[in-house]
Write an enzyme that holds these catalytic residues in place. Structure first.
Site, short mmCIF file in Angstrom:
data_model
loop_
_atom_site.label_atom_id
_atom_site.label_comp_id
_atom_site.label_asym_id
_atom_site.label_seq_id
_atom_site.Cartn_x
_atom_site.Cartn_y
_atom_site.Cartn_z
N ASP A 1 -27.77 20.03 75.69
CA ASP A 1 -28.03 18.71 75.13
C ASP A 1 -28.11 17.70 76.28
O ASP A 1 -27.56 17.93 77.36
CB ASP A 1 -26.87 18.28 74.22
CG ASP A 1 -26.94 18.94 72.84
OD1 ASP A 1 -28.01 19.43 72.47
OD2 ASP A 1 -25.89 18.95 72.16
N ARG B 1 -36.47 20.73 74.78
CA ARG B 1 -36.40 19.99 73.52
C ARG B 1 -36.69 18.52 73.82
O ARG B 1 -36.04 17.92 74.69
CB ARG B 1 -35.01 20.12 72.91
CG ARG B 1 -34.83 19.23 71.67
CD ARG B 1 -33.36 19.15 71.25
NE ARG B 1 -32.85 20.45 70.91
CZ ARG B 1 -31.55 20.77 70.96
NH1 ARG B 1 -30.66 19.89 71.36
NH2 ARG B 1 -31.15 21.97 70.64
C1 LIG Z 1 -32.61 18.89 66.97
C2 LIG Z 1 -32.22 17.58 67.58
C3 LIG Z 1 -31.48 17.57 68.74
C4 LIG Z 1 -31.14 16.38 69.34
N1 LIG Z 1 -30.50 16.38 70.55
C5 LIG Z 1 -30.29 15.21 71.20
C6 LIG Z 1 -29.80 15.16 72.51
O1 LIG Z 1 -29.50 16.19 73.13
N2 LIG Z 1 -29.64 13.96 73.10
C7 LIG Z 1 -29.95 12.79 72.46
O2 LIG Z 1 -29.83 11.72 73.06
N3 LIG Z 1 -30.41 12.80 71.19
C8 LIG Z 1 -30.59 13.98 70.55
N4 LIG Z 1 -31.10 13.97 69.29
C9 LIG Z 1 -31.18 12.69 68.51
C10 LIG Z 1 -32.47 11.97 68.78
O3 LIG Z 1 -32.49 11.48 70.10
C11 LIG Z 1 -32.65 10.80 67.82
O4 LIG Z 1 -31.60 9.89 67.97
C12 LIG Z 1 -32.72 11.21 66.37
O5 LIG Z 1 -33.42 12.40 66.21
C13 LIG Z 1 -33.43 10.13 65.55
O6 LIG Z 1 -34.74 9.96 66.04
P1 LIG Z 1 -36.07 10.37 65.23
O7 LIG Z 1 -36.97 11.03 66.22
O8 LIG Z 1 -35.74 11.18 64.08
O9 LIG Z 1 -36.72 8.99 64.89
P2 LIG Z 1 -36.18 7.68 64.16
O10 LIG Z 1 -36.84 6.57 64.91
O11 LIG Z 1 -34.71 7.64 63.98
O12 LIG Z 1 -36.83 7.81 62.74
C14 LIG Z 1 -38.23 7.81 62.64
C15 LIG Z 1 -38.67 8.03 61.23
O13 LIG Z 1 -38.20 9.31 60.77
C16 LIG Z 1 -37.93 9.25 59.38
N5 LIG Z 1 -36.48 9.48 59.16
C17 LIG Z 1 -35.49 9.43 60.09
N6 LIG Z 1 -34.30 9.71 59.50
C18 LIG Z 1 -34.56 9.92 58.20
C19 LIG Z 1 -33.76 10.24 57.07
N7 LIG Z 1 -32.43 10.35 57.15
N8 LIG Z 1 -34.37 10.40 55.88
C20 LIG Z 1 -35.71 10.25 55.76
N9 LIG Z 1 -36.52 9.93 56.79
C21 LIG Z 1 -35.96 9.78 57.98
C22 LIG Z 1 -38.26 7.84 58.95
O14 LIG Z 1 -39.60 7.82 58.52
C23 LIG Z 1 -38.11 7.05 60.24
O15 LIG Z 1 -38.84 5.86 60.24
C24 LIG Z 1 -31.49 15.15 68.70
C25 LIG Z 1 -32.24 15.18 67.53
C26 LIG Z 1 -32.61 16.36 66.97
C27 LIG Z 1 -33.46 16.34 65.74
#
Ligand SMILES: Cc1cc2nc3c(=O)[nH]c(=O)nc-3n(C[C@H](O)[C@H](O)[C@H](O)COP(=O)(O)OP(=O)(O)OC[C@H]3O[C@@H](n4cnc5c(N)ncnc54)[C@H](O)[C@@H]3O)c2cc1C
Length: 311
Positions: free
Chosen positions: A137, A187
C-alpha cells in the site's frame, strides 16, 4: 474542505475516543471491514471468491512504533497466507495480501527501512509458498520514496511484489512511467491522505485528469495495471483505453474497496473483467474508517445517522 477537516481531526485523540466508543460505530465499521479476526477475513474471502471476485486482504494497522509489534504484524500475514494456501484460496493469486510499510516498521525511529524490508520479505516468501502475491500500500506522501526503494530492493527476489501509486501526487505520472516493465504490478488509486499543494494536485478535477494520464501510461506499458477506483467515469476510460491498447481481459484488473459499490463489482466481474476487492480486517480500524468517511459525504452521513439513532 470537509475532507481536510476530517483527515486533520483523525489525528486528535479526543475525536478518536468519541468515534471508537460510540455505541453504533461497529455497525458502520462492519460495512467496510470484514471483522476482527483472520477467521472473519477467510470467511469473507470465501464468499467473495464464490461470487467470481478476487480479493486482497489487509490486516489493519499503521504507524507501528515498536519493532516487536512490526514483527507481530508480519507474523499475522505469514499465518494468514499459510491458511489461505492450505484452504486453496490463494492459488493463482485469487486472494493476495496488501501490506502497509509503516505497519511492518517503516516508520520506526531506528532502522525503519531495514526492519520493514525484512518483514516484507518474510511476507513475500509466505505468499510465494501459498501461490499468491503481495502489494505494498502507499501511505502519505512522505513515505513514497522509501516505499519505492523497498520495492526496488525486494523485487529481484520477489518479482511479483506490487505497489500502489496515487494520482493526487504530482510525481506519480513519472513514477508510473518507471514501473511499466513486464511483470510490474502497479495499483493506481487517487490517494487518501493529506498532502500539501506543492506535492499534490489541489482540485479533484486535476486528480482525475492525473488518474487518466497515469492509467494510459500503465495500460500502454508491459506491466500488470491494477486500476483501483469506484469512479464510473474513470472505469469507463480504463475500459476504452484497455481496448485501444489491445489488452486481454486477464492482463489488467479493476479493484474496489469492500463495502463500496458491490453491485458494480459484480457487474464488472460478470462481464469477464478481473475484479479484486480490497478487504480489511482486524481491530485497528480507526484510521481506515476515517479515510472512508473523509472521501465521501454519503459515507459520513451514514455514520452520523447511525450515531443519532443511538439516542
Ligand atoms: C483497492 C483499493 C486500494 C487502495 N489503496 C490505497 C493506498 O494504498 N493508498 C491510498 O492513499 N489510497 C488507497 N485507496 C483509496 C483511494 O486512494 C481513494 O481514496 C478511494 O478509492 C476513493 O477514490 P475513488 O477513486 O473511488 O474516487 P472518489 O473521488 O472518492 O469517487 C468518485 C466517484 O465514485 C463513485 N463512488 C465513490 N464511492 C461511492 C460509494 N460509496 N457509492 C457509490 N458510488 C461511489 C461516485 O460516483 C463518486 O463521485 C485504495 C482504493 C482502492 C479501491
Amino acid at each position: 474542505m470537509l475532507r481536510r477537516i476530517l483527515l486533520a481531526a483523525s489525528a486528535s485523540h479526543r475525536v478518536r475516543q468519541i468515534i471508537t466508543t460510540a455505541p453504533y460505530t461497529r455497525d458502520v465499521v462492519a460495512r467496510f471491514v470484514a471483522g476482527d479476526t483472520a477467521d472473519d477475513a477467510i470467511a469473507c474471502t470465501r464468499r467473495l471468491l464464490a461470487d467470481g471476485l478476487l480479493v486482497s486482504l489487509d490486516y489493519l494497522g499503521e504507524d507501528t512504533a515498536d519493532p516487536d509489534q512490526a514483527a507481530a504484524v508480519a507474523d499475522e500475514y505469514v499465518r494468514l497466507l499459510a491458511r489461505l494456501g492450505s484452504a486453496g484460496l490463494a492459488s493463482g493469486g485469487r486472494a493476495e495480501v496488501s501490506v502497509k510499510p509503516t505497519a511492518v516498521g517503516l516508520g520506526l525511529p531506528e532502522h525503519g527501512e531495514k526492519t520493514a524490508a525484512g518483514n516484507i520479505a518474510r511476507i513475500c516468501a509466505a505468499a510465494r509458498d501459498a501461490g499468491t502475491t503481495v502489494t505494498l500500500d502507499m501511505e502519505d506522501h512522505t513515505r513514497v520514496t522509501a516505499t519505492l526503494r523497498l520495492l526496488a530492493e525486494l523485487r529481484p527476489d520477489f518479482p511479483d511484489l506490487g505497489c500502489v501509486l496515487q494520482s493526487y501526487l504530482r510525481r506519480s505520472a513519472d513514477d508510473c512511467a518507471g514501473l511499466t516493465a513486464a511483470g510490474s504490478r502497479v495499483r493506481l488509486c487517487k490517494g487518501a491522505y493529506r498532502a500539501p499543494d506543492g506535492v499534490a494536485f489541489a482540485s479533484s478535477a486535476e486528480v482525475d485528469r492525473s488518474y487518466a494520464r497515469c492509467l494510459r501510461i500503465l495500460l500502454g506499458g508491459d506491466g500488470y495495471p491494477m486500476l483501483a477506483t469506484h469512479d464510473p467515469r474513470l472505469i469507463r476510460i480504463a475500459g476504452t483505453r484497455a481496448e485501444v491498447e489491445g489488452r486481454a481481459a486477464g492482463s489488467f484488473e479493476y479493484q474496489m474497496l469492500y463495502g463500496i459499490r458491490p453491485a458494480e463489482q459484480r457487474r464488472l466481474a460478470s462481464g469477464g473483467a478481473r475484479m479484486r476487492v480490497y478487504v480489511p480486517y482486524g481491530s485497528d480500524w480507526y484510521g481506515y474508517l476515517v479515510r472512508r468517511l473523509a472521501e465521501r459525504p454519503a459515507n459520513l452521513a451514514f455514520f452520523l445517522r447511525s450515531l443519532i439513532s443511538t439516542g
